[in-house]
Design a protein around this motif. Structure first.
Motif, mmCIF file in Angstrom:
data_model
loop_
_atom_site.group_PDB
_atom_site.id
_atom_site.type_symbol
_atom_site.label_atom_id
_atom_site.label_comp_id
_atom_site.label_asym_id
_atom_site.label_seq_id
_atom_site.Cartn_x
_atom_site.Cartn_y
_atom_site.Cartn_z
ATOM 1 N N LEU A 140 -84.472 -64.148 -79.000
ATOM 2 C CA LEU A 140 -84.840 -64.698 -77.695
ATOM 3 C C LEU A 140 -85.400 -63.674 -76.693
ATOM 4 N N PRO A 141 -84.854 -62.447 -76.617
ATOM 5 C CA PRO A 141 -85.430 -61.499 -75.644
ATOM 6 C C PRO A 141 -86.854 -61.081 -75.999
ATOM 7 N N ILE A 146 -89.230 -63.119 -77.124
ATOM 8 C CA ILE A 146 -90.243 -64.152 -76.889
ATOM 9 C C ILE A 146 -90.189 -64.666 -75.449
ATOM 10 N N VAL A 175 -91.541 -67.967 -73.087
ATOM 11 C CA VAL A 175 -92.093 -69.300 -73.246
ATOM 12 C C VAL A 175 -92.411 -69.912 -71.896
ATOM 13 N N LEU A 177 -81.471 -63.172 -66.389
ATOM 14 C CA LEU A 177 -80.914 -63.732 -67.623
ATOM 15 C C LEU A 177 -81.167 -62.785 -68.796
ATOM 16 N N TYR A 178 -82.181 -61.913 -68.637
ATOM 17 C CA TYR A 178 -82.516 -60.945 -69.678
ATOM 18 C C TYR A 178 -82.094 -59.540 -69.264
ATOM 19 N N ALA A 231 -92.060 -66.516 -67.465
ATOM 20 C CA ALA A 231 -91.995 -66.386 -68.919
ATOM 21 C C ALA A 231 -92.211 -64.937 -69.345
ATOM 22 N N HIS A 261 -89.492 -60.590 -68.549
ATOM 23 C CA HIS A 261 -88.659 -59.701 -69.369
ATOM 24 C C HIS A 261 -89.473 -58.922 -70.389
#
Lengths: 355, 300
Positions: free
Chosen positions: B76-77, B79, B81, B104-105, B145, B148
């Protein structure tokens, strides 16, 4: 951890900037408090109204302490119109009329309200006896009767309304908060966006829980603050702050109800309707709006199954009845039980996405 | 070059509808890849399966060698989106939005703020997302998006609903992102957008990939005629037919159009006759490729 903090901040900001949510979670319940608190301000331990015809030395010569004691039970009003006084008793406006003729204290009462007239007679009888003893030189009688209502002032409406309405406000706030967050976040694809970030699901849920607890604390502070105003005259028990654990347990229970409603509902409107359908009837059935002491047996049985009943009655015990915090432990256990069962159901029905 | 995305025989049905019907493709690291097709072609469903938002009925997806389904926190980190509908927290300002997403990242607030500058939203930082225009919201959602610093960026119809000026501004942002070495995957139903931005495109229709490759070579391989138009009335259709061999002529009363595979002699012949008023020359476009592949006009 940063995820938890920033999600909490995002949720809290979203809530405190939402005028509708602020109105329904804080102002709306407060309106009930102000309205009912004002309406029923003078109700409560009602005194028995008694008329005094002309001079009644037995009453007038009472020592101050005894007079105050009598004053808690009897509201004595003086009149010189004997005929009118008797008429008022006959019509039931007053419980009795007192008249002293020499050494004789006459109580005029109506047989229509036997309870009240018996109260008056009983009290006066003890007064007469005390006066007789004093006249006979007995200053410390072996036995003394002093009349006091057991509830003191605690039956005043504000005393049971504050915890009741506060409990209802907390329940509503938590249920709506959880249900609407879940549904709008799903609808607006925020859940989907969060799913694509590495934030753990536990952070999302604990953020919602902490924001709801903060909101409940704010509600409590405002409610208690308003009820404490001299106009309403709430009197808190010594250990009133013991309601905080039960309040948190209640918030958790209603959050899980809200999560369940949010898991089932597809739109914000449906979620609101479901949340209303749950919290509003529950408020009536749980003694949040009026005491259940006079309610029929079946209703009291039903109420035992409602989380709000446990929240409200424990809050009343601690905040105004002067019970120790420990009496709320069984109710805390029950509310946490509700939380576990309902959260499990909500987790089973949880969807990240609409489709 | 290593592959960023590898998709094999991906399928997904909704009841009777085969939304994605056995597609395979590969995207190299650093590529700008476009998935192109009309609405309902299965682009979004494909993207959702690649991102790990949807479980395929069958087939495999791997991103940097790992499967995105079920939710894969290691992946997840890496990509980023951008969802079709901009997903924003309610009643937060642009700055608060991007800071929330960045955190969140574990990305600090100061770094998140820089992204507002990249997409040209510094002036809007204190505006709530409800008060932003459609184009500003799209740019904010792209910034969210990207905050991060992902290696792989997915953009689902990033320019839909934007006015032409806003679209072109956004294209510049997307080109910059790609030139920083990030792999970009974009779905669009604008053929010109794909042609202008993508290194390679896959043309989808009815859940299948009809053709894929660099836009220029798809067009070239089509071997379609070049269309030369001049103002009507300058030259008669009959005279136009004699200019060169194999010229197809049509005249709609506004323009006279000559379709030819050998444009050079036609153009010089027109120049000789001084018949260049209102000249326009159009080569084939992806639209013609789509028409050729499906036998029908492209309708976004």
């Amino acid at each position: 951890m940063t995820g938890f903090v920033s999600l909490s901040a995002a949720m809290a900001r979203g809530f405190f900037r939402d005028r509708t949510a602020m109105f329904f979670t804080i102002l709306f319940p407060l309106m009930f408090l102000v309205l009912f608190g004002g309406l029923f301000k003078d109700s409560g331990a009602s005194k028995t109204d008694v008329l005094q015809i002309g001079s009644v030395p037995v009453l007038e010569q009472l020592p101050a302490e005894a007079a105050a004691g009598i004053g808690q039970v009897l509201a004595v009003e003086r009149t010189d119109d004997r005929a009118d006084a008797l008429e008022q008793v006959r019509k039931g406006d007053k419980a009795a009329a007192l008249e002293q003729v020499g050494g004789e204290l006459i109580v005029h009462y109506s047989a229509a309200d036997q309870v009240k007239s018996a109260t008056v007679q009983g009290i006066l009888e003890s007064l007469v006896q005390e006066a007789n003893l004093a006249a006979a030189g007995v200053t410390t009688p072996a036995l003394k009767l002093s009349a006091k209502p057991v509830e003191d002032e605690s039956l005043k409406a504000i005393q049971y309304m504050t915890p009741g309405l506060l409990g209802w406000a907390i329940a509503t706030g938590a249920t709506f908060g959880a249900a609407l967050t879940l549904v709008t976040w799903r609808q607006k694809k925020i859940l989907r966006r969060l799913r694509l970030s590495p934030v753990p699901v536990t952070s999302i849920i604990s953020a919602r829980v902490s924001v709801s607890i903060v909101i409940a604390l704010v509600q409590s502070a405002i409610f208690i603050g308003v009820a404490l105003l001299p106009y309403f005259g709430l009197q808190l028990a010594d250990q009133w702050w013991g309601f905080i654990p039960i309040m948190i347990a209640g918030t958790l229970a209603f959050l899980s109800i809200g999560l369940l409603a949010g898991a089932v509902a597809k739109t914000a409107e449906a979620a609101s309707a479901i949340a209303n359908l749950i919290t509003l009837p529950m408020a009536f059935l749980s003694g949040a709006f009026f005491p259940l002491e006079g309610a029929p047996e079946w209703l009291r049985t039903v109420s035992e199954f409602l989380p709000l009943k446990h929240l409200v009655s424990s809050m009343q015990d601690v905040m105004v009845r002067g019970e120790a915090f420990s009496v709320t432990l069984p109710d805390i256990g029950i509310l946490l039980g509700f939380t576990v069962v309902l959260s499990a159901a909500a987790a089973a029905l949880f969807r990240w996405d609409d489709a | 070059m290593s592959s960023a995305i590898k998709v094999e025989e991906l399928r997904k049905s909704y009841g009777e509808l085969r939304a994605v019907d056995g597609i395979s493709f590969e995207v190299q690291a650093g590529e700008f890849f476009g998935i192109l097709g009309p609405n309902g072609a299965g682009k979004t469903t494909t993207l959702e399966m690649v991102e790990g938002l949807r479980q395929p009925d069958s087939g495999t997806v791997s991103l940097f060698g790992e499967s995105p389904w079920p939710r894969n926190p290691r992946l997840l980190p890496r990509i980023g989106v951008q969802l079709q509908a901009s997903a924003f927290f309610e009643r937060l300002t642009a700055r608060e939005q991007i800071r929330t997403f960045a955190s969140l990242y574990g990305v600090p607030a100061r770094k998140a703020d820089e992204w507002l500058g990249v997409v040209g939203l510094e002036d809007m930082a204190d505006k709530r997302n409800e008060d932003l225009s459609g184009g500003q919201q799209q740019r904010l959602s792209i910034a969210c998006a990207l905050a991060h610093g992902p290696d792989l960026v997915f953009l689902d119809e990033p320019t839909s609903g934007l006015d032409p000026q806003a679209r072109r501004n956004l294209w510049d942002v997307l080109r910059d992102i790609n030139s920083q070495g990030r792999t970009v995957v974009l779905t669009t139903h604008y053929l010109d957008e794909a042609e202008s931005l993508c290194d390679r495109v896959a043309i989808m229709d009815h859940g299948r990939i009809l053709e894929s490759g660099p836009p220029a070579s798809l067009v070239r391989d089509l071997d379609a005629p070049t269309r030369i138009s001049i103002e009507s009335g300058v030259l008669t259709a009959d005279a136009a037919r004699t200019l060169a061999d194999g010229v197809e002529v049509s005249d709609d009363g506004v323009s006279l159009t000559l379709a030819t595979r050998t444009p050079a002699p036609v153009l010089s012949a027109l120049a000789e006759r001084d018949a260049l008023r209102g000249l326009s020359v159009r080569g084939a476009t992806l639209e013609d490729v789509f028409l050729h592949l499906t036998g029908r006009e492209y309708r976004a």
